[in-house]
Design a protein around this motif. Structure first.
Motif, PDB file in Angstrom:
ATOM      1  N   ARG A   1      -9.257   8.592  11.172  1.00  0.00           N
ATOM      2  CA  ARG A   1      -9.257   7.283  11.856  1.00  0.00           C
ATOM      3  C   ARG A   1      -8.043   7.146  12.763  1.00  0.00           C
ATOM      4  O   ARG A   1      -8.143   6.668  13.896  1.00  0.00           O
ATOM      5  CB  ARG A   1      -9.279   6.158  10.824  1.00  0.00           C
ATOM      6  CG  ARG A   1     -10.606   5.951  10.110  1.00  0.00           C
ATOM      7  CD  ARG A   1     -10.470   4.912   9.007  1.00  0.00           C
ATOM      8  NE  ARG A   1      -9.917   3.658   9.499  1.00  0.00           N
ATOM      9  CZ  ARG A   1      -9.562   2.643   8.709  1.00  0.00           C
ATOM     10  NH1 ARG A   1      -9.698   2.771   7.386  1.00  0.00           N
ATOM     11  NH2 ARG A   1      -9.060   1.543   9.232  1.00  0.00           N
TER      12      ARG A   1
ATOM     13  N   CYS B   1      -9.581  10.919   5.226  1.00  0.00           N
ATOM     14  CA  CYS B   1     -10.418  10.008   6.015  1.00  0.00           C
ATOM     15  C   CYS B   1      -9.556   9.121   6.913  1.00  0.00           C
ATOM     16  O   CYS B   1      -9.927   8.820   8.057  1.00  0.00           O
ATOM     17  CB  CYS B   1     -11.289   9.162   5.083  1.00  0.00           C
ATOM     18  SG  CYS B   1     -10.343   8.204   3.861  1.00  0.00           S
ATOM     19  N   CYS B   2      -8.413   8.684   6.401  1.00  0.00           N
ATOM     20  CA  CYS B   2      -7.531   7.832   7.203  1.00  0.00           C
ATOM     21  C   CYS B   2      -6.861   8.613   8.321  1.00  0.00           C
ATOM     22  O   CYS B   2      -6.583   8.063   9.396  1.00  0.00           O
ATOM     23  CB  CYS B   2      -6.491   7.176   6.296  1.00  0.00           C
ATOM     24  SG  CYS B   2      -7.172   6.025   5.086  1.00  0.00           S
ATOM     25  N   GLN B   3      -6.579   9.892   8.085  1.00  0.00           N
ATOM     26  CA  GLN B   3      -6.033  10.724   9.159  1.00  0.00           C
ATOM     27  C   GLN B   3      -6.994  10.810  10.332  1.00  0.00           C
ATOM     28  O   GLN B   3      -6.588  10.753  11.491  1.00  0.00           O
ATOM     29  CB  GLN B   3      -5.727  12.121   8.619  1.00  0.00           C
ATOM     30  CG  GLN B   3      -4.494  12.206   7.747  1.00  0.00           C
ATOM     31  CD  GLN B   3      -4.145  13.638   7.408  1.00  0.00           C
ATOM     32  OE1 GLN B   3      -4.525  14.567   8.104  1.00  0.00           O
ATOM     33  NE2 GLN B   3      -3.431  13.826   6.322  1.00  0.00           N
TER      34      GLN B   3
ATOM     35  N   ARG C   1      -3.558   5.058   1.890  1.00  0.00           N
ATOM     36  CA  ARG C   1      -4.703   4.664   2.711  1.00  0.00           C
ATOM     37  C   ARG C   1      -4.321   3.446   3.545  1.00  0.00           C
ATOM     38  O   ARG C   1      -3.338   2.757   3.254  1.00  0.00           O
ATOM     39  CB  ARG C   1      -5.916   4.324   1.836  1.00  0.00           C
ATOM     40  CG  ARG C   1      -6.469   5.516   1.062  1.00  0.00           C
ATOM     41  CD  ARG C   1      -7.767   5.142   0.340  1.00  0.00           C
ATOM     42  NE  ARG C   1      -8.383   6.291  -0.309  1.00  0.00           N
ATOM     43  CZ  ARG C   1      -8.140   6.665  -1.544  1.00  0.00           C
ATOM     44  NH1 ARG C   1      -7.278   5.963  -2.284  1.00  0.00           N
ATOM     45  NH2 ARG C   1      -8.738   7.712  -2.068  1.00  0.00           N
ATOM     46  N   PHE C   2      -5.127   3.176   4.581  1.00  0.00           N
ATOM     47  CA  PHE C   2      -4.874   2.039   5.457  1.00  0.00           C
ATOM     48  C   PHE C   2      -5.134   0.719   4.738  1.00  0.00           C
ATOM     49  O   PHE C   2      -5.980   0.639   3.839  1.00  0.00           O
ATOM     50  CB  PHE C   2      -5.759   2.105   6.697  1.00  0.00           C
ATOM     51  CG  PHE C   2      -5.318   3.139   7.702  1.00  0.00           C
ATOM     52  CD1 PHE C   2      -4.008   3.176   8.140  1.00  0.00           C
ATOM     53  CD2 PHE C   2      -6.212   4.054   8.214  1.00  0.00           C
ATOM     54  CE1 PHE C   2      -3.596   4.113   9.065  1.00  0.00           C
ATOM     55  CE2 PHE C   2      -5.810   4.997   9.138  1.00  0.00           C
ATOM     56  CZ  PHE C   2      -4.497   5.018   9.563  1.00  0.00           C
TER      57      PHE C   2
ATOM     58  N   TYR D   1       1.180   4.456  -2.771  1.00  0.00           N
ATOM     59  CA  TYR D   1       1.310   5.893  -2.500  1.00  0.00           C
ATOM     60  C   TYR D   1       2.463   6.483  -3.308  1.00  0.00           C
ATOM     61  O   TYR D   1       2.359   7.598  -3.853  1.00  0.00           O
ATOM     62  CB  TYR D   1       1.538   6.124  -1.003  1.00  0.00           C
ATOM     63  CG  TYR D   1       2.087   7.481  -0.679  1.00  0.00           C
ATOM     64  CD1 TYR D   1       1.269   8.601  -0.730  1.00  0.00           C
ATOM     65  CD2 TYR D   1       3.427   7.653  -0.334  1.00  0.00           C
ATOM     66  CE1 TYR D   1       1.769   9.864  -0.454  1.00  0.00           C
ATOM     67  CE2 TYR D   1       3.933   8.897  -0.047  1.00  0.00           C
ATOM     68  CZ  TYR D   1       3.104  10.005  -0.105  1.00  0.00           C
ATOM     69  OH  TYR D   1       3.613  11.250   0.176  1.00  0.00           O
TER      70      TYR D   1
ATOM     71  N   GLU E   1      -4.751   0.336  12.675  1.00  0.00           N
ATOM     72  CA  GLU E   1      -4.252   1.635  12.237  1.00  0.00           C
ATOM     73  C   GLU E   1      -2.890   1.958  12.848  1.00  0.00           C
ATOM     74  O   GLU E   1      -2.016   2.525  12.186  1.00  0.00           O
ATOM     75  CB  GLU E   1      -5.254   2.741  12.606  1.00  0.00           C
ATOM     76  CG  GLU E   1      -6.558   2.702  11.844  1.00  0.00           C
ATOM     77  CD  GLU E   1      -7.566   1.782  12.498  1.00  0.00           C
ATOM     78  OE1 GLU E   1      -7.184   1.085  13.471  1.00  0.00           O
ATOM     79  OE2 GLU E   1      -8.732   1.743  12.051  1.00  0.00           O
TER      80      GLU E   1
ATOM     81  N   LYS F   1      -1.426   8.588  -3.255  1.00  0.00           N
ATOM     82  CA  LYS F   1      -2.520   8.450  -2.300  1.00  0.00           C
ATOM     83  C   LYS F   1      -2.203   7.304  -1.347  1.00  0.00           C
ATOM     84  O   LYS F   1      -1.901   6.190  -1.789  1.00  0.00           O
ATOM     85  CB  LYS F   1      -3.848   8.186  -3.016  1.00  0.00           C
ATOM     86  CG  LYS F   1      -4.316   9.353  -3.878  1.00  0.00           C
ATOM     87  CD  LYS F   1      -5.674   9.066  -4.492  1.00  0.00           C
ATOM     88  CE  LYS F   1      -6.157  10.253  -5.317  1.00  0.00           C
ATOM     89  NZ  LYS F   1      -7.496  10.006  -5.920  1.00  0.00           N
TER      90      LYS F   1
ATOM     91  N   PHE G   1       0.830  -1.203   0.000  1.00  0.00           N
ATOM     92  CA  PHE G   1       0.000   0.000   0.000  1.00  0.00           C
ATOM     93  C   PHE G   1       0.865   1.253   0.000  1.00  0.00           C
ATOM     94  O   PHE G   1       0.493   2.272  -0.600  1.00  0.00           O
ATOM     95  CB  PHE G   1      -0.927  -0.018   1.220  1.00  0.00           C
ATOM     96  CG  PHE G   1      -2.221  -0.725   0.983  1.00  0.00           C
ATOM     97  CD1 PHE G   1      -3.403  -0.004   0.912  1.00  0.00           C
ATOM     98  CD2 PHE G   1      -2.260  -2.093   0.816  1.00  0.00           C
ATOM     99  CE1 PHE G   1      -4.610  -0.653   0.679  1.00  0.00           C
ATOM    100  CE2 PHE G   1      -3.454  -2.756   0.586  1.00  0.00           C
ATOM    101  CZ  PHE G   1      -4.634  -2.038   0.516  1.00  0.00           C
TER     102      PHE G   1
ATOM    103  N   LEU H   1      -1.212  10.567   4.872  1.00  0.00           N
ATOM    104  CA  LEU H   1      -2.439   9.788   4.734  1.00  0.00           C
ATOM    105  C   LEU H   1      -3.546  10.618   4.098  1.00  0.00           C
ATOM    106  O   LEU H   1      -3.540  11.862   4.171  1.00  0.00           O
ATOM    107  CB  LEU H   1      -2.904   9.293   6.108  1.00  0.00           C
ATOM    108  CG  LEU H   1      -2.133   8.122   6.730  1.00  0.00           C
ATOM    109  CD1 LEU H   1      -2.511   7.992   8.197  1.00  0.00           C
ATOM    110  CD2 LEU H   1      -2.405   6.827   5.984  1.00  0.00           C
ATOM    111  N   GLU H   2      -4.488   9.935   3.490  1.00  0.00           N
ATOM    112  CA  GLU H   2      -5.677  10.610   3.005  1.00  0.00           C
ATOM    113  C   GLU H   2      -6.490  11.145   4.182  1.00  0.00           C
ATOM    114  O   GLU H   2      -6.341  10.702   5.327  1.00  0.00           O
ATOM    115  CB  GLU H   2      -6.526   9.641   2.170  1.00  0.00           C
ATOM    116  CG  GLU H   2      -5.910   9.279   0.835  1.00  0.00           C
ATOM    117  CD  GLU H   2      -5.811  10.464  -0.094  1.00  0.00           C
ATOM    118  OE1 GLU H   2      -6.848  10.998  -0.517  1.00  0.00           O
ATOM    119  OE2 GLU H   2      -4.666  10.879  -0.390  1.00  0.00           O
TER     120      GLU H   2
END
Length: 429
Positions: A111, A107-109, A80-81, A73, A87, A78, A69, A104-105
């Motif tokens: 989380r 939404c993942c930040q 993501r988890f 990036y 996490e 990009k 993953f 991180l994106e």
């Protein structure tokens, strides 16, 4: 890289990736790019877990799926988890390869912030220690080991207030100078202080007496800040990065006005106190208020605030967009209801939309100066809606900013605790 073949093989948990030496040199992942500067196998083994000279293969005993993953990036920009992966574990892999939570994106930040805030877990001490050791080794290759160690100690003394007893003393002295400078700056705006300065300037026309005490104190403070800035620049690792840092730019902006005033005194032969009557120099002199930001070097709370604002710039922009949209809507409606429907007897405070926007921003923030207010019934109903919507809109991003603030505080507190432990060890030794 002074050894091995032209093609390098990166083996992460059994998954292999082939790259050329040129790609390795400018690789976005810091741990991989460090392989290019290795001159021997012993240095390579400090970066990776194992090395096969015949195949020119570098083995990393890390999570292969997580690295996959991370490679996405590198390729697409990009991050993501990994699905169904903790996490915190993925964040640990990110730090190992040289990435931060800001990569991180969005939404993942969120989380990650929620998870770290809930668990209050810090697991990166070993990784940070490895990074510090590798940086110290890279610095040692440039010059003699003794000189590198001395420069590193000097740098830590000036940059990290909790790294040693000398650093704490230096930080305390710097804070005292900042406070004294701020007190003098604030006191210089008092009417009695200005009268005393004018009398001293008048006396200088006939005598060669000493300058006003504020000038002497100002010169001493400027001398200290200048010397501190020069020393920090000399012992810094990267001079270009030093110049680009916001706090260093603020230091320069705070010091420069004084030297401009002194230069004008030398060139024109006039007293610096008289020159301060100029609008430009008064503005430059007032820029010394930025010295307050220098306290961020020594106080965890200000550092947390700055780091939070840097990480939450998206939320801050979103908040400004909410306010601007609400100002446009309520400002136009307020101008119409209070003035536009009855041009002869309308409320003159709302004669234009920009004027109404001032009332909107004051109402949305619940400040309520009372300098302008609606007088019609529809206008008052609109004012109530404006106040309620302001409370709701301003509260929406607060949760995200709060979680980021908690995370930043925990991270900085953890780093400070590490420095305190190293300080205790140094004191005992």
């Amino acid at each position: 890289m002074k050894f091995g073949k032209s093609v390098c093989i990166i083996n992460v948990g059994g998954t292999k990736y082939a790259f050329s030496k040129d790609v390795i040199k400018d690789f976005p992942l810091r741990r991989v790019s460090r392989l290019h500067n290795c001159a021997s196998e012993s240095e390579v083994l400090e970066v990776c877990d194992d090395y096969d000279r015949e195949r020119n293969e570098f083995f990393f005993d890390r999570h292969s799926e997580a690295f996959g993953f991370i490679m996405l990036y590198v390729k697409y920009g990009k991050l993501r988890f990994v699905p169904q992966m903790c996490e915190l574990s993925f964040y640990n892999e990110m730090i190992y390869w040289g990435l931060e939570s800001s990569h991180l994106e969005f939404c993942c930040q969120r989380r990650l912030d929620d998870r770290m805030s809930d668990t209050y877990t810090h697991f990166t001490e070993e990784d940070h220690k490895k990074e510090d050791e590798s940086r110290a080794q890279e610095k040692g290759r440039v010059g003699a080991k003794k000189d590198a160690k001395w420069l590193e100690r000097m740098r830590r003394t000036f940059e990290e207030p909790t790294s040693s007893v000398a650093a704490q003393i230096l930080a305390s002295v710097s804070v005292i100078f900042v406070i004294v400078s701020m007190v003098i700056l604030c006191a210089s705006t008092l009417p009695d202080w200005k009268t005393a300065e004018s009398n001293v300037v008048e006396e200088h026309r006939y005598t060669d007496s000493l300058e006003h005490p504020s000038g002497i104190i100002e010169a001493v403070c400027i001398g200290w800040f200048t010397a501190e800035c020069i020393v920090r620049f000399i012992v810094s690792k990267d001079k270009c990065e030093f110049v680009r840092r916001p706090l260093n730019i603020i230091d320069l902006l705070a010091i420069t006005p004084y030297y401009i005033s002194v230069t004008m005194t030398v060139l024109t032969g006039e007293n610096s106190q008289l020159q301060r009557a100029g609008v430009t120099l008064r503005v430059l002199r007032m820029m010394r208020i930025f010295w307050v930001i220098k306290l961020a070097r020594h106080f965890l709370g200000l550092q947390t605030l700055g780091l939070t604002l840097r990480r939450c710039y998206r939320e801050m922009v979103m908040l400004l967009v909410f306010i601007c949209v609400a100002m446009a809507i309520f400002g136009a409606l307020a101008q119409l209801l209070e003035h536009g429907l009855d041009l002869e007897s309308g409320n003159e405070d709302y004669a234009s939309i920009p004027s109404a926007c001032w009332w909107v921003i004051i109402s949305m923030t619940t400040v309520g100066y009372g300098d302008m207010y609606p007088i019609t019934v529809p206008g008052r109903v609109l004012g109530g809606l404006c106040v309620v919507s302001g409370i709701v809109l301003l509260a929406l991003p607060i949760t995200f900013i709060y979680h980021s603030f908690v995370q930043c505080y925990h991270e900085l507190k953890f780093r400070s605790a590490r420095c305190s432990r190293s300080l205790s060890t140094e004191f005992l030794n």
